[in-house]
Write an enzyme that holds these catalytic residues in place. Structure first.
Site, PDB file in Angstrom:
ATOM      1  N   TYR A  33       0.833  -1.210   0.000  1.00 50.52           N
ATOM      2  CA  TYR A  33       0.000   0.000   0.000  1.00 50.52           C
ATOM      3  C   TYR A  33       0.858   1.246   0.000  1.00 50.52           C
ATOM      4  O   TYR A  33       2.065   1.192   0.214  1.00 50.52           O
ATOM      5  CB  TYR A  33      -0.939  -0.011   1.207  1.00 50.52           C
ATOM      6  CG  TYR A  33      -0.278   0.310   2.530  1.00 50.52           C
ATOM      7  CD1 TYR A  33       0.539  -0.618   3.169  1.00 50.52           C
ATOM      8  CD2 TYR A  33      -0.458   1.550   3.139  1.00 50.52           C
ATOM      9  CE1 TYR A  33       1.143  -0.319   4.379  1.00 50.52           C
ATOM     10  CE2 TYR A  33       0.145   1.854   4.356  1.00 50.52           C
ATOM     11  CZ  TYR A  33       0.941   0.915   4.972  1.00 50.52           C
ATOM     12  OH  TYR A  33       1.554   1.225   6.166  1.00 50.52           O
ATOM     13  N   ARG A  52       7.893   4.034  -4.807  1.00 46.06           N
ATOM     14  CA  ARG A  52       7.997   3.038  -3.732  1.00 46.06           C
ATOM     15  C   ARG A  52       6.951   1.942  -3.895  1.00 46.06           C
ATOM     16  O   ARG A  52       7.234   0.770  -3.605  1.00 46.06           O
ATOM     17  CB  ARG A  52       7.855   3.714  -2.360  1.00 46.06           C
ATOM     18  CG  ARG A  52       8.182   2.768  -1.211  1.00 46.06           C
ATOM     19  CD  ARG A  52       8.219   3.466   0.129  1.00 46.06           C
ATOM     20  NE  ARG A  52       6.932   4.040   0.464  1.00 46.06           N
ATOM     21  CZ  ARG A  52       6.706   4.818   1.516  1.00 46.06           C
ATOM     22  NH1 ARG A  52       7.698   5.113   2.344  1.00 46.06           N
ATOM     23  NH2 ARG A  52       5.503   5.304   1.749  1.00 46.06           N
ATOM     24  N   ARG A 100      -7.377 -20.530  -1.340  1.00 45.42           N
ATOM     25  CA  ARG A 100      -6.358 -20.358  -0.298  1.00 45.42           C
ATOM     26  C   ARG A 100      -5.259 -21.410  -0.389  1.00 45.42           C
ATOM     27  O   ARG A 100      -5.509 -22.612  -0.331  1.00 45.42           O
ATOM     28  CB  ARG A 100      -7.016 -20.409   1.084  1.00 45.42           C
ATOM     29  CG  ARG A 100      -6.037 -20.048   2.194  1.00 45.42           C
ATOM     30  CD  ARG A 100      -6.707 -19.992   3.563  1.00 45.42           C
ATOM     31  NE  ARG A 100      -5.729 -19.560   4.566  1.00 45.42           N
ATOM     32  CZ  ARG A 100      -4.834 -20.385   5.118  1.00 45.42           C
ATOM     33  NH1 ARG A 100      -4.813 -21.664   4.783  1.00 45.42           N
ATOM     34  NH2 ARG A 100      -3.955 -19.930   5.999  1.00 45.42           N
ATOM     35  N   HIS A 102      -0.761 -21.248   0.427  1.00 44.36           N
ATOM     36  CA  HIS A 102       0.318 -20.305   0.750  1.00 44.36           C
ATOM     37  C   HIS A 102       1.137 -19.917  -0.480  1.00 44.36           C
ATOM     38  O   HIS A 102       1.496 -18.758  -0.653  1.00 44.36           O
ATOM     39  CB  HIS A 102       1.253 -20.898   1.811  1.00 44.36           C
ATOM     40  CG  HIS A 102       0.644 -20.935   3.180  1.00 44.36           C
ATOM     41  ND1 HIS A 102      -0.522 -21.594   3.471  1.00 44.36           N
ATOM     42  CD2 HIS A 102       1.044 -20.378   4.348  1.00 44.36           C
ATOM     43  CE1 HIS A 102      -0.818 -21.449   4.747  1.00 44.36           C
ATOM     44  NE2 HIS A 102       0.124 -20.711   5.302  1.00 44.36           N
ATOM     45  N   LYS A 147       6.552  -2.024   1.881  1.00 41.10           N
ATOM     46  CA  LYS A 147       5.382  -1.433   2.549  1.00 41.10           C
ATOM     47  C   LYS A 147       4.181  -2.364   2.403  1.00 41.10           C
ATOM     48  O   LYS A 147       3.290  -2.128   1.577  1.00 41.10           O
ATOM     49  CB  LYS A 147       5.103  -0.036   1.980  1.00 41.10           C
ATOM     50  CG  LYS A 147       4.204   0.805   2.865  1.00 41.10           C
ATOM     51  CD  LYS A 147       4.256   2.248   2.432  1.00 41.10           C
ATOM     52  CE  LYS A 147       3.216   3.097   3.122  1.00 41.10           C
ATOM     53  NZ  LYS A 147       3.343   3.138   4.572  1.00 41.10           N
ATOM     54  N   GLU A 180      12.372   2.643  14.151  1.00 45.49           N
ATOM     55  CA  GLU A 180      11.432   3.644  13.630  1.00 45.49           C
ATOM     56  C   GLU A 180      10.155   3.592  14.451  1.00 45.49           C
ATOM     57  O   GLU A 180      10.050   2.808  15.401  1.00 45.49           O
ATOM     58  CB  GLU A 180      11.136   3.379  12.149  1.00 45.49           C
ATOM     59  CG  GLU A 180      10.456   2.052  11.891  1.00 45.49           C
ATOM     60  CD  GLU A 180      10.132   1.790  10.417  1.00 45.49           C
ATOM     61  OE1 GLU A 180      10.025   2.746   9.633  1.00 45.49           O
ATOM     62  OE2 GLU A 180       9.965   0.607  10.067  1.00 45.49           O
ATOM     63  N   LEU A 205      11.303   1.331   7.112  1.00 44.69           N
ATOM     64  CA  LEU A 205      10.730   1.710   5.823  1.00 44.69           C
ATOM     65  C   LEU A 205      11.389   3.024   5.407  1.00 44.69           C
ATOM     66  O   LEU A 205      11.529   3.934   6.235  1.00 44.69           O
ATOM     67  CB  LEU A 205       9.217   1.916   5.961  1.00 44.69           C
ATOM     68  CG  LEU A 205       8.527   2.302   4.652  1.00 44.69           C
ATOM     69  CD1 LEU A 205       8.391   1.085   3.748  1.00 44.69           C
ATOM     70  CD2 LEU A 205       7.150   2.899   4.927  1.00 44.69           C
TER      71      LEU A 205
HETATM   72  N1  PMP Z   1       7.745   3.775   8.801  1.00 41.10           N
HETATM   73  C1  PMP Z   1       6.572   3.112   8.856  1.00 41.10           C
HETATM   74  C2  PMP Z   1       6.525   1.778   9.541  1.00 41.10           C
HETATM   75  C3  PMP Z   1       5.421   3.655   8.278  1.00 41.10           C
HETATM   76  O1  PMP Z   1       4.256   2.985   8.306  1.00 41.10           O
HETATM   77  C4  PMP Z   1       5.497   4.932   7.676  1.00 41.10           C
HETATM   78  C5  PMP Z   1       4.259   5.572   7.100  1.00 41.10           C
HETATM   79  N2  PMP Z   1       3.845   4.981   5.941  1.00 41.10           N
HETATM   80  C6  PMP Z   1       6.727   5.591   7.629  1.00 41.10           C
HETATM   81  C7  PMP Z   1       7.834   4.981   8.213  1.00 41.10           C
HETATM   82  C8  PMP Z   1       6.864   6.942   6.986  1.00 41.10           C
HETATM   83  O2  PMP Z   1       6.767   6.830   5.598  1.00 41.10           O
HETATM   84  P1  PMP Z   1       6.246   8.046   4.694  1.00 41.10           P
HETATM   85  O3  PMP Z   1       7.073   9.229   5.083  1.00 41.10           O
HETATM   86  O4  PMP Z   1       6.503   7.585   3.308  1.00 41.10           O
HETATM   87  O5  PMP Z   1       4.804   8.226   5.016  1.00 41.10           O
END
Ligand code: PMP
Length: 291
Positions: A33, A52, A100, A102, A147, A180, A205
């Site tokens: 997403y 991304r 379904r 895997h 993501k 993060e 991320l």
């Molecule tokens: N880390 C995580 C785990 C996130 O979910 C997000 C938000 N999508 C971010 C960092 C920040 O990413 P962005 O600046 O692209 O929204």
């Protein structure tokens, strides 16, 4: 006014918009997403988010079901139909619907594409006060650079934050390093005025907002380092903040029971937040009255 969602080629009433029970996004979190901010009728950093999305899909070997141009058109149409001026647009692509199992389905199964948009006011009031972060053990898989919608750990972390009246939860590894936030990237400003955020070579991320802030640092001559930092270092920092498409730059003034700096949003975070949109990519959306 009724909300509208885009689901696999159709614009539908949000309340009636469904994907199949055997969608692999639903059964296996086999989906990726993106979330883009819509600010004052402009789409923020569309290029970065679409790049991304393409990377996430290719890392998971999901065939990108739509061209960049088609995504751009649908995105604008969803925003337009929902009359969103300030808010977000959400894009999700799953591997599709298949009995379904895997292992990946046979070639030819079409990925499911869903786009929604909603109003959201900029979080300026929260940013003026700053927020708290609680810490949680890093327990996610190694591919958090993709993501995916596999966000159960992140949901549990955010729930802890919410229950403790905090804005965000920060993941901390066994050896005491901050990775993060549950939905944001984590930053500190050291006592020497150096911005520090973890390198995006694993463990986080690679946030699009993070990328813009790094670019701002270069342009503004602000010293910065992309490296891991410990929770201890964060406790001693002059400032802390998080970045994401929905938070932009959000000052963090307390981590667990430790006050950061003087307990108020610091100048660096405030300045970065103020200047952010003049450094981001802003592309006009068609306004409803222009169509
Ligand atoms: N880390 C995580 C785990 C996130 O979910 C997000 C938000 N999508 C971010 C960092 C920040 O990413 P962005 O600046 O692209 O929204």
């Amino acid at each position: 006014m009724s909300r509208i969602a885009y689901v696999n080629g159709q614009y539908e009433l949000h309340a009636d918009a469904f994907v199949h029970v055997e969608d692999r996004g639903y059964q296996f979190a086999d989906a990726v997403y993106e979330v883009c901010e819509i600010r004052n009728g402009l789409i923020v950093d569309e290029t970065g988010h679409m790049d991304r999305l393409g990377r996430s899909l290719s890392e998971l070997e999901i065939v990108n079901p739509m061209s960049r141009q088609a995504f751009g058109l649908v995105l604008r149409e969803v925003v337009r139909r929902n009359l969103v001026k300030d808010g977000i647009v959400y894009i999700q692509v799953s591997r599709g619907v298949s009995p379904r199992n895997h292992a990946f389905p046979p070639a030819g199964v079409r990925p499911s594409v869903v786009l929604t948009a909603k109003h959201m006011k900029p979080k300026n009031a929260a940013a003026q006060k700053g927020g708290k972060a609680v810490t949680v053990p890093e327990n996610r898989w190694e591919r958090v650079d993709i993501k995916t919608v596999g966000l159960l750990s992140n949901c549990i972390a955010k729930e802890k934050a919410t229950q403790e009246g905090a804005y965000e939860a920060w993941y901390v590894t066994d050896d005491g390093m901050v990775t993060e936030g549950s939905s944001s990237n984590a930053w500190i400003v050291t006592k020497d005025g150096v911005l520090v955020t973890r390198q995006a070579t694993g463990g986080i991320l690679k946030g699009i907002t993070r990328g813009v802030v790094l670019r701002m640092c270069k342009q503004m001559g602000q010293r910065f380092e992309e490296r891991a930092f410990s929770l201890e270092e964060a406790f001693e920092a002059r400032e802390a903040f998080v970045t994401s498409a929905t938070s932009i730059v959000m000052p963090i003034v307390q981590i667990d029971d430790r006050v950061i700096g003087n307990g108020h949003p610091g100048n660096t975070s405030i300045e970065l937040r103020k200047a952010f949109h003049s450094h981001a990519e802003l592309v006009p959306l068609h306004q409803p009255w222009q169509i």
